[in-house]
Design a protein around this motif. Sequence first.
Motif, PDB file in Angstrom:
ATOM      1  N   ILE A 133       0.811  -1.223   0.000  1.00  0.00           N
ATOM      2  CA  ILE A 133       0.000   0.000   0.000  1.00  0.00           C
ATOM      3  C   ILE A 133       0.843   1.270   0.000  1.00  0.00           C
ATOM      4  N   SER A 134       2.174   1.143   0.119  1.00  0.00           N
ATOM      5  CA  SER A 134       3.016   2.334   0.235  1.00  0.00           C
ATOM      6  C   SER A 134       3.255   2.983  -1.126  1.00  0.00           C
ATOM      7  N   HIS A 139       7.382   6.691   1.644  1.00  0.00           N
ATOM      8  CA  HIS A 139       8.781   6.474   2.010  1.00  0.00           C
ATOM      9  C   HIS A 139       9.505   7.808   2.169  1.00  0.00           C
ATOM     10  N   LEU A 140       9.241   8.725   1.259  1.00  0.00           N
ATOM     11  CA  LEU A 140       9.952   9.996   1.308  1.00  0.00           C
ATOM     12  C   LEU A 140       9.646  10.780   2.584  1.00  0.00           C
ATOM     13  N   TRP A 141       8.404  10.702   3.035  1.00  0.00           N
ATOM     14  CA  TRP A 141       8.088  11.397   4.287  1.00  0.00           C
ATOM     15  C   TRP A 141       8.927  10.853   5.435  1.00  0.00           C
ATOM     16  N   ILE A 146      13.307  11.394   9.169  1.00  0.00           N
ATOM     17  CA  ILE A 146      14.545  10.812   9.685  1.00  0.00           C
ATOM     18  C   ILE A 146      15.695  11.797   9.465  1.00  0.00           C
ATOM     19  N   GLY A 147      15.668  12.470   8.309  1.00  0.00           N
ATOM     20  CA  GLY A 147      16.690  13.484   8.031  1.00  0.00           C
ATOM     21  C   GLY A 147      16.650  14.622   9.039  1.00  0.00           C
ATOM     22  N   ILE A 148      15.453  15.086   9.344  1.00  0.00           N
ATOM     23  CA  ILE A 148      15.326  16.180  10.312  1.00  0.00           C
ATOM     24  C   ILE A 148      15.865  15.741  11.668  1.00  0.00           C
TER      25      ILE A 148
ATOM     26  N   PRO B 120       1.927  12.821 -10.127  1.00  0.00           N
ATOM     27  CA  PRO B 120       1.025  11.698  -9.879  1.00  0.00           C
ATOM     28  C   PRO B 120       1.744  10.430  -9.373  1.00  0.00           C
ATOM     29  N   LYS B 121       2.857  10.090 -10.000  1.00  0.00           N
ATOM     30  CA  LYS B 121       3.569   8.854  -9.637  1.00  0.00           C
ATOM     31  C   LYS B 121       3.999   8.880  -8.179  1.00  0.00           C
ATOM     32  N   LEU B 122       4.510  10.043  -7.789  1.00  0.00           N
ATOM     33  CA  LEU B 122       5.080  10.189  -6.458  1.00  0.00           C
ATOM     34  C   LEU B 122       4.049   9.930  -5.356  1.00  0.00           C
ATOM     35  N   VAL B 123       2.840  10.426  -5.544  1.00  0.00           N
ATOM     36  CA  VAL B 123       1.846  10.314  -4.473  1.00  0.00           C
ATOM     37  C   VAL B 123       0.801   9.244  -4.787  1.00  0.00           C
ATOM     38  N   GLY B 124       1.063   8.426  -5.779  1.00  0.00           N
ATOM     39  CA  GLY B 124       0.133   7.340  -6.091  1.00  0.00           C
ATOM     40  C   GLY B 124      -1.188   7.841  -6.639  1.00  0.00           C
ATOM     41  N   ALA B 125      -1.125   8.853  -7.518  1.00  0.00           N
ATOM     42  CA  ALA B 125      -2.350   9.352  -8.148  1.00  0.00           C
ATOM     43  C   ALA B 125      -2.456   8.778  -9.558  1.00  0.00           C
ATOM     44  N   ARG B 126      -3.703   8.614 -10.043  1.00  0.00           N
ATOM     45  CA  ARG B 126      -3.845   8.078 -11.402  1.00  0.00           C
ATOM     46  C   ARG B 126      -5.117   8.609 -12.056  1.00  0.00           C
TER      47      ARG B 126
END
Lengths: 241, 510
Positions: A133-134, A139-141, A146-148, B120-126
């Motif tokens: 589901i990710s 992941h970036l958040w 983690i960076g902060i 869109p790709k980054l946040v899972g939008a389509r």
Amino acid sequence: MSVLFAILFYLATLLFVVGLLSRIATYARTPAPLKIPTTPAPTTQGGVVLRMAREVVLFESLFKANLWIWSMGWLFHASMALVIMRHLRYFTDPVWGWVVLIQPFGLYAGITMLIGLCGLWVRRIFVERIRYISTPSDHLWLVLLIGIASSGLMMQFATHTDVIAVKSFFIGLMGFNIGQLPADAPLMLHLFLVVALLALFPVSKLLHAPGIFFSPTRNQTDNPREKRHVSGWGKKMESES
Amino acid sequence: MAEVTAPAYRTIPIIPKLIPGAMEGKGPYIANEKIQADLGFPGQLVDDWHDKAIAKMGDLLRKYRSVAVFMDACVHCGACSDKCHYFIGTADPKNMPVARQDLMRSVYRRYFTWAGKLFPKLVGARDLTREVLDEWYNYYHQCSECRRCSVFCPYGIDTAEITMAAREILAEVGMGQKYSNEIIAKVHKIGNNLGLPGPALKDTMEGLEEDVKEDTGIDVRFPIDVKGAEVLLITPSADFFAEPHIDSLIGYAKVFHATGTSWTLSSMSSEAANFGMFIGNYEQLRKVALRIRQAALDLGVKRIVVGECGHAWRVAYSFWNTLSGVGDGSDPDDKFARMLQQQLDHRYRQPTHICEFTWDMIERGALSFNKEANDKYVVSFHDSCNVARGSRMGDLPGGQFEIPRNIIRAVANNFVEMDPGTTRESTFCCGGGGGLLTDDLMELRVKGALPRMEALKQVSDEKGVNFLALICAICKTQFSKVAPYYGFDRKMMGGVHQLVSNAIILGDKQ
Ligand code: SF4
Ligand code: SF4
């Protein structure tokens, strides 16, 4: 450099405040036409306040769901709350008494915050369902947080940052005076990531923070038989028919 | 339909390994033109379905706070991911509640947030494509709107709300579900889900009077359309003829008889079920509910009592007051609600669940029982999802769990609980709720029953349970049908008021 950061901070704060308020306004404006608390639910307003408090402070529902997510998630959020409170020392002069008091805990909280975040990330990577589901942004958040946390800890425990100068920079910013920011890599990274967090908050899943207070399954009183619940557009249908 | 087999019991209830696509293309039949037209929906997929769907979505985002908040708030924590009986039974990842929501959330992000418009790709939008629309139809009809996921979500995100929104959009662009929409049209036309007209209903009730007389020697009445009766009974129409439902109807009639309560059914409004909720359509939900208001006004009754049915009780308890004014506490200038509320007797809860009615009478000492009549049974109780998580009985939160159990203990000697992870607020749906109780979804129904069947298997092996007491027409039909797949006798499924009926001592006996 200092000027650039000053502009970034002003901009990010603006985006954060305006964006967040506009989302909150949308939630508040949108009607809840039907009673849909997840039952058993409190039958009084006071009960609802207690239920919300348990959700916000203890993550009650998450506790029922999954102990791993709960322990890591709670550790992260509680630590972060302490860390943020500790950071008030950079924005207040003289520093408030209770902020001085929590200073030692605030330091360790940075470490436990990092542990919580890593625990959540491990789960996101290794548990098949959660990986499924990710999205990349999930992941970036975690990377960002983690960076902060780690850049902050680095300033504390590895390199030495002139926090007095940092403080006078921010106090200055608050009075619209742009001072001098020490040029030091961990600090730059730390501040840059915080800017990103503030700016992106209102368009991201971090909206769970205001969202929980508007969640009708949690904030409604269970009294549909005792009190007629009507919403604007539902009521309109009655005058039409 | 291919042969369906039940999935194997899990020795320890481990979470299944994902099988992507396991339930692809296994959704229910789409409504034909006539059925759609009956409800005022377009007969087939409209040409501008894309724009219409997005517009409808925007409309729902403005009309329902739940949809607006739930679209934003999910953090993909996964707490809900293993909580759905359809996921447990099918292992299809898109049956995880969060993944089910994401089918719509991905489209929401693309059209309604700038993050999704830009990256869109980054946040899972389509984009909303035809494939996505079909996917919606498929997986939003593999959710029974049971709300189990909402119990465990840290923000209370209720996938049922998203499912309802999706179904509303689908119907609006011409992809309604055959089963639910056909049934709703029957209610509008005839007054119940079965399409059983008034005269037939009268015959059936007369037949029942004879049966009960033969059985007990007592004239228990099954009145219909009696003006000025005290109680109007609104019960699922399955109670009128289906097995084991009818035994509960007999139970209600005996309780009314033994307590000297005058009551009536209504031929115009002979249905408690309200499939308007299942398709998420407020207008339909309201229109069906208004029949009950009309019947109550026409017959001049003082109380409205609702028979054993899960989603119907959620609608009655949570929504009736809003939709039709059946309830209390309207504002003084609220003419619509006042008109009915002035007629109702507010010493009683309006509406009242039949279990509340019976339990009140038991507490008052108005009923007596011969508990031995149920000694052949070791009884367990299945909490219906909609009752458990969408309603209440009695005055205290959780009364919906206690009151049916209290009744069972009052009328039977052997009662045992199932695994606590599967009862009360954590109960599992029977697998047939939410408009899925149709033969074209047999595979889903069998697989979705797995968690309940496992818990039942355990108590039947260890404690000899041979009767599962139910308070829902859908549960009764669903379990009677799928239990044999798991090696259970369908006869072990029955209503709480069936047990009451077995044990009740009727006043003027002998
Ligand atoms: S409401 Fe019930 S059926 Fe639907 S996703 Fe949640 S747990 Fe599954
Ligand atoms: S529990 Fe709630 S926040 Fe977590 S993944 Fe499920 S819906 Fe999203």
